[in-house]
Design a protein around this motif. Structure first.
Motif, short mmCIF file in Angstrom:
data_model
loop_
_atom_site.label_atom_id
_atom_site.label_comp_id
_atom_site.label_asym_id
_atom_site.label_seq_id
_atom_site.Cartn_x
_atom_site.Cartn_y
_atom_site.Cartn_z
N LEU A 144 61.05 33.04 36.92
CA LEU A 144 61.16 31.27 36.86
C LEU A 144 62.43 30.96 36.47
CD1 LEU A 144 57.40 30.43 35.78
CD2 LEU A 144 58.72 30.17 38.21
N HIS A 145 62.78 31.68 35.18
CA HIS A 145 64.07 31.24 34.58
C HIS A 145 65.15 31.46 35.42
CE1 HIS A 145 63.31 30.29 30.72
NE2 HIS A 145 62.39 31.22 30.44
N TYR A 146 65.04 32.81 36.42
CA TYR A 146 66.22 33.20 37.19
C TYR A 146 66.46 31.91 38.33
CZ TYR A 146 68.84 35.50 40.49
OH TYR A 146 69.87 35.98 41.56
N ILE A 147 65.26 31.25 38.99
CA ILE A 147 65.25 30.23 39.88
C ILE A 147 65.63 29.24 39.14
CG2 ILE A 147 63.74 29.03 41.08
CD1 ILE A 147 61.66 31.34 41.45
N ARG A 148 65.29 28.86 38.01
CA ARG A 148 66.01 27.66 37.32
C ARG A 148 67.49 27.86 37.19
NH1 ARG A 148 63.01 24.35 32.89
NH2 ARG A 148 63.54 26.14 31.37
N GLU A 149 67.95 29.04 36.91
CA GLU A 149 69.26 28.94 36.47
C GLU A 149 70.10 29.26 37.81
OE1 GLU A 149 69.34 32.38 33.60
OE2 GLU A 149 68.32 30.99 32.22
N ASN A 150 69.73 29.83 38.98
CA ASN A 150 70.25 30.02 40.17
C ASN A 150 70.18 29.23 41.49
OD1 ASN A 150 71.99 32.51 39.47
ND2 ASN A 150 69.88 32.84 38.49
N TYR A 151 69.00 28.66 41.30
CA TYR A 151 68.60 27.73 42.50
C TYR A 151 68.38 26.28 42.38
CZ TYR A 151 67.80 32.13 44.83
OH TYR A 151 68.01 33.44 45.36
N ASP A 152 67.33 25.95 41.20
CA ASP A 152 66.92 24.62 41.07
C ASP A 152 66.66 24.37 39.67
OD1 ASP A 152 66.04 22.24 41.02
OD2 ASP A 152 64.38 22.80 42.94
N PRO A 153 67.69 23.62 39.05
CA PRO A 153 67.48 23.21 37.65
C PRO A 153 66.12 22.39 37.10
CG PRO A 153 69.28 22.24 38.41
CD PRO A 153 68.79 22.97 39.47
N SER A 154 65.69 21.78 38.36
CA SER A 154 64.52 20.80 38.16
C SER A 154 63.24 21.54 38.24
CB SER A 154 64.66 19.54 39.30
OG SER A 154 64.30 20.27 40.43
N LEU A 155 62.95 22.90 38.39
CA LEU A 155 61.93 23.45 38.42
C LEU A 155 61.19 23.22 36.83
CD1 LEU A 155 59.59 25.25 39.81
CD2 LEU A 155 61.06 27.04 39.02
N ALA A 156 59.96 22.88 36.91
CA ALA A 156 59.33 22.87 35.76
C ALA A 156 58.20 23.57 35.43
CB ALA A 156 59.02 21.10 35.63
N TRP A 157 58.05 24.05 34.20
CA TRP A 157 56.98 24.84 33.76
C TRP A 157 56.67 24.83 32.31
CZ3 TRP A 157 61.21 27.55 35.00
CH2 TRP A 157 61.83 28.45 34.07
N ARG A 158 55.77 25.03 31.58
CA ARG A 158 55.80 25.46 30.35
C ARG A 158 55.68 26.57 29.87
NH1 ARG A 158 50.78 22.09 30.11
NH2 ARG A 158 51.30 19.89 29.88
N TYR A 159 56.38 26.77 28.81
CA TYR A 159 56.43 28.14 28.01
C TYR A 159 56.87 28.02 26.70
CZ TYR A 159 61.26 28.83 28.11
OH TYR A 159 62.68 28.81 27.90
N SER A 160 56.49 28.84 25.84
CA SER A 160 57.33 28.81 24.24
C SER A 160 57.46 30.15 23.71
CB SER A 160 56.14 27.84 23.60
OG SER A 160 56.85 27.95 22.19
N CYS A 161 56.38 30.90 23.60
CA CYS A 161 56.64 32.16 22.77
C CYS A 161 56.96 33.28 23.70
CB CYS A 161 55.26 32.50 22.35
SG CYS A 161 53.93 33.12 23.46
N ARG A 162 56.95 33.34 24.79
CA ARG A 162 57.35 34.48 25.78
C ARG A 162 56.57 35.91 25.37
NH1 ARG A 162 61.16 35.94 23.65
NH2 ARG A 162 62.10 34.63 22.19
N MET A 163 55.45 35.75 24.67
CA MET A 163 54.75 36.95 24.26
C MET A 163 53.45 36.87 24.19
SD MET A 163 56.25 37.33 20.85
CE MET A 163 55.69 36.51 19.35
#
Ligand code: SF4
Ligand code: SF4
Ligand code: FES
Lengths: 146, 271
Positions: free
Chosen positions: B41-60
């Motif tokens: 999801l991060h890859y998509i936001r950085e490379n294709y579409d910065p408007s992609l929204a989702w929730r996350y915080s801890c990554r673990m």
């Protein structure tokens, strides 16, 4: 205050089915509801049809409407629904009273859940209903052969 | 050098300002060993579409914010290895049974309202708070009664999987019910009877018909279905007055922890 639009993502009745990704217990859950409704429907029809005798109409006797083979098959389906509903219902009574689901444990990966704990009970109950299906099926074949 | 595998991510997009209905959009993401869905999801936001929204915080797998429907199963994006999903196509959608705020962001507030409604905390006489030297003792067995349920991270995956919630939006649902049970079985708690009014109501525990999906998808192994079945037994026993009114355990004073003497009473409230 700003207006927020939300898209309703509740699955509704189709959500019972999922996308084929769900477990066995969910399908029994659906089948239990469907067979329950089917038995209720049969029961109401049964009361209606037998109450017609008050007017001297006997639809179920020899040569009458309900004596056709198709209703024999229908009768078997009602019986099968009953057998499934009864045995699955027994499992649910045990399970929903907190028996056969196991004790609280510390979750250690890979997690073991109450689903696997009650599986043996499920298998036994389904085998018992299969025995009843077979008996009903034998009756049906005999009746159709007559 | 071996060619990098490309994975097609079909992502359900929805922008309340522009779209009437959610729709799927596909993105190609190069596979990296050890990659989790969250990385993609991060890859998509950085490379294709910065408007992609989702929730996350801890990554673990601790905060419970990244629950989403991955290949049809509700689970945590940070806890799902792309490699274990197999195949070269992955479908991601927001958790069902919750309204969609935007893209993969579900509206969880209804779940939390239900959670708050069952008093998910220890209910007891507050006078004991003054006894600061006392401690609540529990045996290992008493701890085990609720330990499993304390692992719940309120991710809502169970709520998304529950078929009863799919048709009854007012059903309390596996997370709030199992959390009510977590406190009901805690020896320090005295709030079971009050909680029973909620959990034994027509949208409470008896609406659960043991489809077991909640336990199957729970990423923390909290097994909410088990807790709900145990809760039903308690509700039935309570209804039949078969459980003697157990009082919550009292504070104990170990050696060297004797209660303080002559503690002056607290001053009266000023407001
Ligand atoms: S019970 Fe499991 S699936 Fe449900 S909210 Fe808690 S951690 Fe998530
Ligand atoms: S066991 Fe109960 S709460 Fe859990 S998914 Fe099934 S119906 Fe819902
Ligand atoms: S980001 Fe916290 S649980 Fe996934």
């Amino acid at each position: 205050m700003a207006e927020f639009t939300r898209f309703d993502n509740r699955l509704g009745i189709l959500g019972w089915l999922g996308k084929g990704k769900w477990g066995l217990e969910r399908y029994l859950y659906i089948l239990h509801r469907l067979t329950g409704l089917a038995i209720l429907f049969y029961f109401m029809m049964h009361i209606f049809v037998t109450s017609l005798r008050a007017y001297g109409i006997y639809l179920w006797t020899e040569g009458n409407f309900f004596h056709q083979p198709i209703f024999r098959i229908g009768e078997f389906l009602v019986f099968a629904a009953f057998a499934f509903h009864a045995f699955n219902g027994l499992r649910l009574v045990f399970v929903e009273l907190g028996f056969a689901v196991g004790k609280p444990i510390e979750p250690i990966f890979p997690y073991e859940t109450c689903i696997s704990k009650q599986r043996p009970l499920l298998v036994v109950m389904m085998l018992l209903s299969a025995v009843l299906f077979a008996m009903g099926g034998y009756e049906l074949i005999m009746a159709l052969g007559r | 050098m071996a060619e990098t595998k490309t994975i097609k991510f079909h992502i359900r997009r929805y922008d309340p300002k522009k779209d009437k209905e959610p729709y799927f959009k596909t993105y190609d993401v190069p596979f990296q060993p050890g990659m989790v869905v969250l990385d993609a999801l991060h890859y998509i936001r950085e490379n294709y579409d910065p408007s992609l929204a989702w929730r996350y915080s801890c990554r673990m797998g601790v905060c419970g914010s990244c629950g989403m429907l991955i290949n049809g199963s509700p689970t945590l994006a940070c806890n799902t290895q792309v490699a274990t999903l197999g195949g070269t196509e992955i479908t991601i959608a927001p958790l069902p049974n919750f309204d969609i705020v935007k893209d993969l962001v579900p509206e969880l507030s209804k779940m939390f309202e239900k959670h708050v409604a069952v008093s998910p905390f220890i209910v007891r006489d507050e006078k004991e708070l003054d006894d600061e030297k006392g401690e609540y003792y529990q045996t290992e067995h008493q701890l085990e009664q609720y330990l499993q349920l304390t692992y719940c991270i309120r991710c809502g995956c169970c709520m998304a999987a529950c078929p009863t919630l799919a048709t009854d939006p007012d059903y309390l649902g596996p997370m709030p019910l199992s959390q009510a049970h977590r406190y009901n079985v805690d020896t320090r708690d005295g709030g079971r009877k009050t909680r029973n009014e909620k959990t034994g109501s027509s949208h409470g525990a008896f609406k659960c018909h043991f489809a077991g999906e909640c336990s199957r998808v729970c990423p923390k192994g909290a097994d909410p279905a088990k807790a709900i079945q145990h809760m039903k037994r308690q509700l039935v026993f309570d209804f039949l007055h078969l459980i003697k009114n157990q009082k919550p355990c009292e504070k104990q004073h170990g050696p060297g922890n004797e209660p303080k003497k002559d503690v002056p009473p607290a001053p009266p409230y000023t407001v």
